[in-house]
Write a protein that holds these residues in place. Structure first.
Motif, PDB file in Angstrom:
ATOM      1  N   ARG A  47     -26.314  16.451  78.868  1.00  0.00           N
ATOM      2  CA  ARG A  47     -25.595  17.329  79.724  1.00  0.00           C
ATOM      3  C   ARG A  47     -24.452  16.760  80.685  1.00  0.00           C
ATOM      4  N   GLY A  48     -24.990  15.378  81.249  1.00  0.00           N
ATOM      5  CA  GLY A  48     -24.101  14.828  82.146  1.00  0.00           C
ATOM      6  C   GLY A  48     -22.876  14.305  81.624  1.00  0.00           C
ATOM      7  N   MET A  49     -22.869  13.763  80.465  1.00  0.00           N
ATOM      8  CA  MET A  49     -21.751  13.230  79.704  1.00  0.00           C
ATOM      9  C   MET A  49     -20.746  14.410  79.330  1.00  0.00           C
ATOM     10  N   ALA A  50     -21.303  15.464  78.911  1.00  0.00           N
ATOM     11  CA  ALA A  50     -20.499  16.542  78.680  1.00  0.00           C
ATOM     12  C   ALA A  50     -19.887  17.233  79.980  1.00  0.00           C
ATOM     13  N   GLN A  51     -20.512  17.361  81.062  1.00  0.00           N
ATOM     14  CA  GLN A  51     -20.035  18.046  82.288  1.00  0.00           C
ATOM     15  C   GLN A  51     -18.984  17.115  82.866  1.00  0.00           C
ATOM     16  N   HIS A  52     -19.490  15.859  83.409  1.00  0.00           N
ATOM     17  CA  HIS A  52     -18.512  14.858  84.098  1.00  0.00           C
ATOM     18  C   HIS A  52     -17.492  14.086  83.115  1.00  0.00           C
ATOM     19  N   PHE A  53     -17.599  14.148  82.111  1.00  0.00           N
ATOM     20  CA  PHE A  53     -16.635  13.120  81.137  1.00  0.00           C
ATOM     21  C   PHE A  53     -16.178  13.990  80.068  1.00  0.00           C
ATOM     22  N   ASN A  54     -16.341  15.510  79.955  1.00  0.00           N
ATOM     23  CA  ASN A  54     -15.715  16.112  79.001  1.00  0.00           C
ATOM     24  C   ASN A  54     -16.004  15.604  77.680  1.00  0.00           C
ATOM     25  N   CYS A  55     -17.317  15.191  77.511  1.00  0.00           N
ATOM     26  CA  CYS A  55     -17.495  14.725  76.077  1.00  0.00           C
ATOM     27  C   CYS A  55     -19.069  15.040  75.588  1.00  0.00           C
ATOM     28  N   PRO A  56     -18.805  16.172  75.088  1.00  0.00           N
ATOM     29  CA  PRO A  56     -20.149  16.934  74.560  1.00  0.00           C
ATOM     30  C   PRO A  56     -20.264  16.023  72.907  1.00  0.00           C
ATOM     31  N   GLY A  57     -21.557  16.315  72.367  1.00  0.00           N
ATOM     32  CA  GLY A  57     -21.993  15.665  71.016  1.00  0.00           C
ATOM     33  C   GLY A  57     -22.327  14.203  71.075  1.00  0.00           C
ATOM     34  N   LEU A  58     -22.871  14.187  69.893  1.00  0.00           N
ATOM     35  CA  LEU A  58     -23.470  12.597  69.537  1.00  0.00           C
ATOM     36  C   LEU A  58     -22.582  11.275  69.573  1.00  0.00           C
ATOM     37  N   MET A  59     -22.627  10.402  70.454  1.00  0.00           N
ATOM     38  CA  MET A  59     -21.716   9.259  70.524  1.00  0.00           C
ATOM     39  C   MET A  59     -22.168   8.231  69.309  1.00  0.00           C
ATOM     40  N   LEU A  60     -21.983   8.618  68.174  1.00  0.00           N
ATOM     41  CA  LEU A  60     -22.444   7.660  67.188  1.00  0.00           C
ATOM     42  C   LEU A  60     -21.295   7.640  66.190  1.00  0.00           C
ATOM     43  N   HIS A  61     -20.931   6.683  65.713  1.00  0.00           N
ATOM     44  CA  HIS A  61     -19.623   6.700  64.839  1.00  0.00           C
ATOM     45  C   HIS A  61     -19.843   5.681  63.689  1.00  0.00           C
ATOM     46  N   ALA A  62     -19.682   5.575  62.638  1.00  0.00           N
ATOM     47  CA  ALA A  62     -19.696   4.892  61.412  1.00  0.00           C
ATOM     48  C   ALA A  62     -18.279   4.159  61.262  1.00  0.00           C
ATOM     49  N   SER A  63     -17.974   3.104  62.090  1.00  0.00           N
ATOM     50  CA  SER A  63     -16.856   2.501  62.320  1.00  0.00           C
ATOM     51  C   SER A  63     -16.485   1.935  60.941  1.00  0.00           C
ATOM     52  N   HIS A  64     -17.222   1.058  60.369  1.00  0.00           N
ATOM     53  CA  HIS A  64     -16.602   0.178  59.100  1.00  0.00           C
ATOM     54  C   HIS A  64     -17.594   0.255  57.982  1.00  0.00           C
ATOM     55  N   MET A  65     -17.215  -0.016  56.920  1.00  0.00           N
ATOM     56  CA  MET A  65     -18.161  -0.090  55.607  1.00  0.00           C
ATOM     57  C   MET A  65     -17.454  -1.356  54.944  1.00  0.00           C
ATOM     58  N   GLN A  66     -18.409  -2.276  54.300  1.00  0.00           N
ATOM     59  CA  GLN A  66     -17.916  -2.989  53.201  1.00  0.00           C
ATOM     60  C   GLN A  66     -18.739  -3.058  52.260  1.00  0.00           C
ATOM     61  N   LEU A  67     -18.200  -3.356  51.008  1.00  0.00           N
ATOM     62  CA  LEU A  67     -18.964  -3.057  49.334  1.00  0.00           C
ATOM     63  C   LEU A  67     -18.216  -3.695  48.557  1.00  0.00           C
ATOM     64  N   PRO A  68     -18.718  -4.213  47.610  1.00  0.00           N
ATOM     65  CA  PRO A  68     -18.147  -4.577  46.400  1.00  0.00           C
ATOM     66  C   PRO A  68     -17.644  -3.433  45.697  1.00  0.00           C
ATOM     67  N   HIS A  69     -16.569  -3.294  45.101  1.00  0.00           N
ATOM     68  CA  HIS A  69     -15.987  -1.962  44.350  1.00  0.00           C
ATOM     69  C   HIS A  69     -17.077  -2.220  43.004  1.00  0.00           C
ATOM     70  N   PRO A  70     -17.545  -0.814  42.799  1.00  0.00           N
ATOM     71  CA  PRO A  70     -18.320  -0.612  41.839  1.00  0.00           C
ATOM     72  C   PRO A  70     -18.015  -0.913  40.399  1.00  0.00           C
ATOM     73  N   VAL A  71     -16.456  -0.850  40.127  1.00  0.00           N
ATOM     74  CA  VAL A  71     -15.864  -1.016  38.717  1.00  0.00           C
ATOM     75  C   VAL A  71     -15.369  -2.487  38.800  1.00  0.00           C
ATOM     76  N   THR A  72     -14.247  -2.605  39.831  1.00  0.00           N
ATOM     77  CA  THR A  72     -13.554  -4.006  39.729  1.00  0.00           C
ATOM     78  C   THR A  72     -14.482  -4.967  40.365  1.00  0.00           C
TER      79      THR A  72
END
Length: 256
Positions: free
Chosen positions: A188-213
């Motif tokens: 509630r404090g983050m939403a009220q004081h910093f105008n930032c509601p919601g979960l602060m979790l972000h999937a920033s990067h993914m690395q993988l071998p291409h399944p075909v190539t």
């Protein structure tokens, strides 16, 4: 319209917005907008899911463009051949980097998992974390006159449900905005004081071998306006350049 991060004839990756379901769910029967349907209409062909991102989590979401590629990608996830890197804002000062090796009991949904075994033993779960920045803000939340936050990089080595959220809570540094495992006063404090509601979790990067190539793919999803607002308010701009140099030393799981 969804932001497309990567696309070829076999697969596609998008930057999933926070608050958007990947597909229809009995748990959110009132929702009418989903990634799968939106993306299908956007590109004019069917898409197939291969991993999950929870509704409140934003970031890289990978989908297949055929059932065969979906099978190959799912196999890569099961064999931990994909690496995922998340970023999160958590409560308090995380003082050092580390690893959480803490088994988790399976979380069951009343409807979706009604036929699952409720007595299943805790499953091994490992998450790596790295501290990128800290900040103390002059706002009173709860019984403290100031509020402390840390920006952390998270790499799940296994893929249990809500693994990162539960592991950070285990460390007593819950992710801001986590309504299931977190600190409701801080949310509630983050939403009220910093105008930032919601979960602060972000999937920033993914690395993988291409399944075909077999080519190694590295996919990055930029932060949304909520994240950018927090970075500016907390004076974390200096960390942004470092986020472009993320390394992938561990083979990570698929959970969030």
């Amino acid at each position: 319209m969804l932001e497309i991060l990567y696309q070829d004839e076999h697969l596609i990756a998008v930057n999933k917005p926070a608050g958007m379901l990947v597909h229809r769910s009995w748990l959110d029967r009132h929702e009418t907008v989903f990634v799968m349907q939106t993306l299908r209409d956007q590109i004019g062909q069917h898409v197939f899911t291969v991993h999950r991102l929870d509704k409140p989590t934003s970031g890289v979401l990978l989908l297949a463009l055929s059932s065969e590629v979906a099978r190959l990608l799912s196999q890569q996830f099961e064999e931990h051949k994909m690496t995922k890197v998340y970023h999160a804002v958590v409560r308090g000062f995380v003082m050092e980097d580390g690893t959480v090796d803490y088994a988790l009991t399976e979380e069951l949904d009343k409807i979706a998992d009604k036929f699952s075994n409720p007595d299943k033993a805790p499953q091994p779960a490992v998450s790596h974390y790295r501290v990128l920045a800290r900040q103390e803000m002059p706002v009173a939340i709860g019984r403290y006159e100031t509020a402390r936050y840390s920006l952390v990089e998270l790499k799940p080595e296994t893929g249990r449900k809500h693994q990162l959220r539960r592991h950070m809570t285990h460390l007593r540094h819950p992710i801001i905005g986590d309504t299931a495992h977190g600190d409701l006063k801080q949310n509630r404090g983050m939403a009220q004081h910093f105008n930032c509601p919601g979960l602060m979790l972000h999937a920033s990067h993914m690395q993988l071998p291409h399944p075909v190539t077999g080519e190694m793919l590295s996919i990055t999803a930029r932060w949304d306006s909520r994240w950018q607002n927090v970075v500016e308010r907390f004076e974390w701009q200096g960390c942004v350049s470092e986020l472009e140099r993320v390394e992938f030393p561990v083979q990570a799981g698929q959970d969030s």
